[in-house]
Design a protein around this motif. Sequence first.
Motif: not given
Length: 384
Positions: A49-75
Amino acid sequence: MTRLTSTRLADGRELIYFDDAGSPEREPSLLEDHRDLPPRAEPGEVRYDTLSGEWVAVAAHRQSRTHLPPAEQCPICPTTSRNASEIPAPDYDVVVFENRFPSLGPAVGRIPAAPAWGTAGPAYGRCEVVSFTPSHTGSFAELGETRARTVIEAWSHRTEALSALPGIQQVFPFENRGADIGVTLHHPHGQIYAYPYVTPRAASLGAAASRHFDASKGRESLTSSILNAERQDGSRMVLESGHFSAYVPFAARWPLEVHLVPHRQVPDLAALSGEERDELAHVYLELLKRVDALYPTPTPYISAWHQAPLDAALRPSGHLHLQLTSPRRAADKLKYLAGSEAAMGAFINDATPESAAERLRAVAGDSVTRGRETAHTLPEGAST
């Protein structure tokens, strides 16, 4: 000494068991991951990002990550016949493994050195998960000192190992705790990010630290100076022990913000002595218990370990410290980052730092006090 056992998961990710001192060796047959996992994805992308001089990570693959599973399926619970989790063993003490859905990595390397508009590159780095306990419920504050000491050993080991990887510029252990913070797993755990760049916050703090360090001709870190000032003032001190002190900073940004600082200037957790790590296990647990004692329900927080970046210009002035923050401003109210904070980075605190410190001093319970007096002798005049 903590016992380490390293293995590989079915897709090649590294997993390390950190077992409490005195634990027996692990049975090799119980370390094998029998799951049929797909190959690991290639790294995402970092964009400049040239406006701020900062790096931004783009990780679209994380959209499919595990989200608040029930206890019996905890990874990150131990593997059972009904739940083949990320942890092959049927039990463990503390475990660290590479995240299946990383923001950075799994490849490591160097990002472009002279970025401009349109510069992008692979999101090199490493993201690891640190599970504090095999129990699905509870929190870090409920760990015993032996287990907390094992976690500290894991943080220290991984800090040293990740710092040695090609291209890594900063290693950041942290814990997001509570649904109000946005956790995706209820199981008590934290994470470690190894960045291929110095993050914006670390760069800002590092620049201020370098200015002070240079002005003192290398005799004093900025963090040491602030700690000394807070201890002399006293009104915002929360606790003090032989090697560590905690205080609410003079210009705290959040309704609840506490900094825990080692008295000795060290760059990171890996540089702490054995005695300092022993005491940290005790002091950190005490601090977390006080934070949880403020309200009838557990306090959401971000526990962020600020370690010196590996950048040669910033590292000499670095001074390890913890910044623990919570958006909770009342039992039933949260602070949301609105226009001034989110858009301008200009924080407005709804509580005085002095009142927050007083509350944290007042909630030191009998069990906390007894544990402190049994394990450590505080210096004369120490805050309780």
